[in-house]
Design a protein around this motif. Structure first.
Motif, PDB file in Angstrom:
ATOM      1  N   ARG A  99       0.851  -1.183   0.000  1.00  0.00           N
ATOM      2  CA  ARG A  99       0.000   0.000   0.000  1.00  0.00           C
ATOM      3  C   ARG A  99       0.897   1.247   0.000  1.00  0.00           C
ATOM      4  N   PHE A 100       0.588   2.197  -0.862  1.00  0.00           N
ATOM      5  CA  PHE A 100       1.349   3.455  -0.942  1.00  0.00           C
ATOM      6  C   PHE A 100       1.377   4.125   0.442  1.00  0.00           C
ATOM      7  N   PRO A 101       2.494   4.712   0.871  1.00  0.00           N
ATOM      8  CA  PRO A 101       3.742   4.979   0.150  1.00  0.00           C
ATOM      9  C   PRO A 101       4.806   3.882   0.244  1.00  0.00           C
ATOM     10  N   PHE A 102       4.478   2.703   0.765  1.00  0.00           N
ATOM     11  CA  PHE A 102       5.466   1.627   0.686  1.00  0.00           C
ATOM     12  C   PHE A 102       5.759   1.348  -0.787  1.00  0.00           C
ATOM     13  N   ARG A 103       6.993   0.989  -1.058  1.00  0.00           N
ATOM     14  CA  ARG A 103       7.358   0.695  -2.450  1.00  0.00           C
ATOM     15  C   ARG A 103       7.620  -0.800  -2.596  1.00  0.00           C
ATOM     16  N   GLU A 104       7.674  -1.227  -3.845  1.00  0.00           N
ATOM     17  CA  GLU A 104       7.994  -2.628  -4.139  1.00  0.00           C
ATOM     18  C   GLU A 104       9.517  -2.791  -4.224  1.00  0.00           C
TER      19      GLU A 104
END
Ligand code: NAY
Length: 288
Positions: free
Chosen positions: A266-271
């Motif tokens: 889920r934003f703002p986590f990044r891949e």
């Protein structure tokens, strides 16, 4: 019996909505393959603090529907908005969750009296077993042994999800409150907590190494301390790699490699980047 409980991830579509099918797969994988004793739903690992009330409520429903009565279910409903926390708590009671849990109110520097009144109100208005969730590194809120005594005396409070590294304090707390449950929340220290009297562990990495965690508890119960420590050292090779680029992202990536639909962050986590993914591939041969 000592319990190993997975702190459950939430798979999302790229638009941030919950990937229901993936969530169901993850629930089943933990129960059927990792053979964990319970699921901790709506915690840090579930990216819960990025979600609105409706989304959290939906996740609680899906997980209960999929897990049924197969394992113990704990719902983390803590929120800075007490009314939301109460509504979610009541909802989980209705759904048939076994226990509620709530993070200590965070961000503002609340006094201990304020924290205590938060739990008093939450337990009074939900009338469900309550597991305190203490994670000082994230909330900044350190609870002393004396203050724990006051919190543990609140009706319905059954114990603590203890995401603190102070293992000595855990041992003291268990000695003072043998009737309460204390679950450790630092997966790389499960062994140290197990020999110090913890009643089990709640963690994100048990999506992948839940069986090893259970084995550590088994060895400790049989008095095979050296064997248990050896297992922890093996587990820590996986955990060290999982935390290198972000523990939740990396668990999701490895689950995908195991054909489980673990979705996106889920934003703002990044891949993970392609390079990070390549590096994370070294985790696969370390798994059973
Ligand atoms: C939660 O609420 O999901 C948890 O706190 C689970 C415990 C995890 N702690 C955090 C902050 O995510 O499993 C641990 C953690 O990921 C692990 O020890 C690796 O650092």
């Amino acid at each position: 019996m000592k319990k190993v409980i997975t702190a459950l991830l939430t798979p999302f579509f790229q638009d941030g909505t919950v990937h229901e099918e993936g969530l169901r797969e993850i629930v089943r994988y933990n129960i059927d393959e990792m053979k964990v004793d319970g699921l901790y739903v709506g915690g840090s690992t579930g990216e819960s603090f990025l979600l609105d009330e409706g989304t959290k409520s939906n996740i609680f429903r899906i997980v209960k529907e999929e897990a049924g009565n197969d394992v113990m279910l704990i719902a983390q409903i803590g929120s800075l908005n007490i009314d939301e926390a109460v509504r979610l708590g009541r909802k989980c009671k209705e759904l048939g969750y076994d226990t509620l849990s709530a993070i200590t109110p965070y961000y503002y520097k609340f006094s201990f009296e304020e924290i205590k009144s938060y739990y008093e109100r939450l337990t009074k208005e939900t009338e469900m077993p309550m597991l305190l969730y203490s994670i000082p590194a994230f909330t900044g809120s350190q609870i002393s042994i004396n203050n724990y005594e006051k919190l543990l005396a609140i009706p319905h409070v059954i114990g603590v999800k203890y995401s603190d590294t102070d293992v000595v304090k855990l041992g003291q707390l268990k000695e003072l409150h043998p009737d309460k449950v204390f679950y450790s929340g630092c997966d790389d220290m499960l062994f140290e907590f197990a020999v110090s009297g913890a009643d089990g562990a709640i963690g994100s990495t048990y999506h992948l190494i839940g069986q090893e965690a259970k084995q550590i508890y088994g060895e400790v119960a049989r008095g095979n301390v050296a064997e248990a420590q050896k297992l922890q050292l093996q587990m820590n090779k996986v955990i060290d790699k999982l935390v290198e680029f972000g523990v939740y992202q990396t668990i999701k990536y490895v689950l995908k490699k195991l054909n489980i639909n673990s979705g996106y962050m889920r934003f703002p986590f990044r891949e993970l980047t392609e390079e990070e993914k390549k590096s994370a591939d070294s985790i696969l041969p370390l798994l059973r």
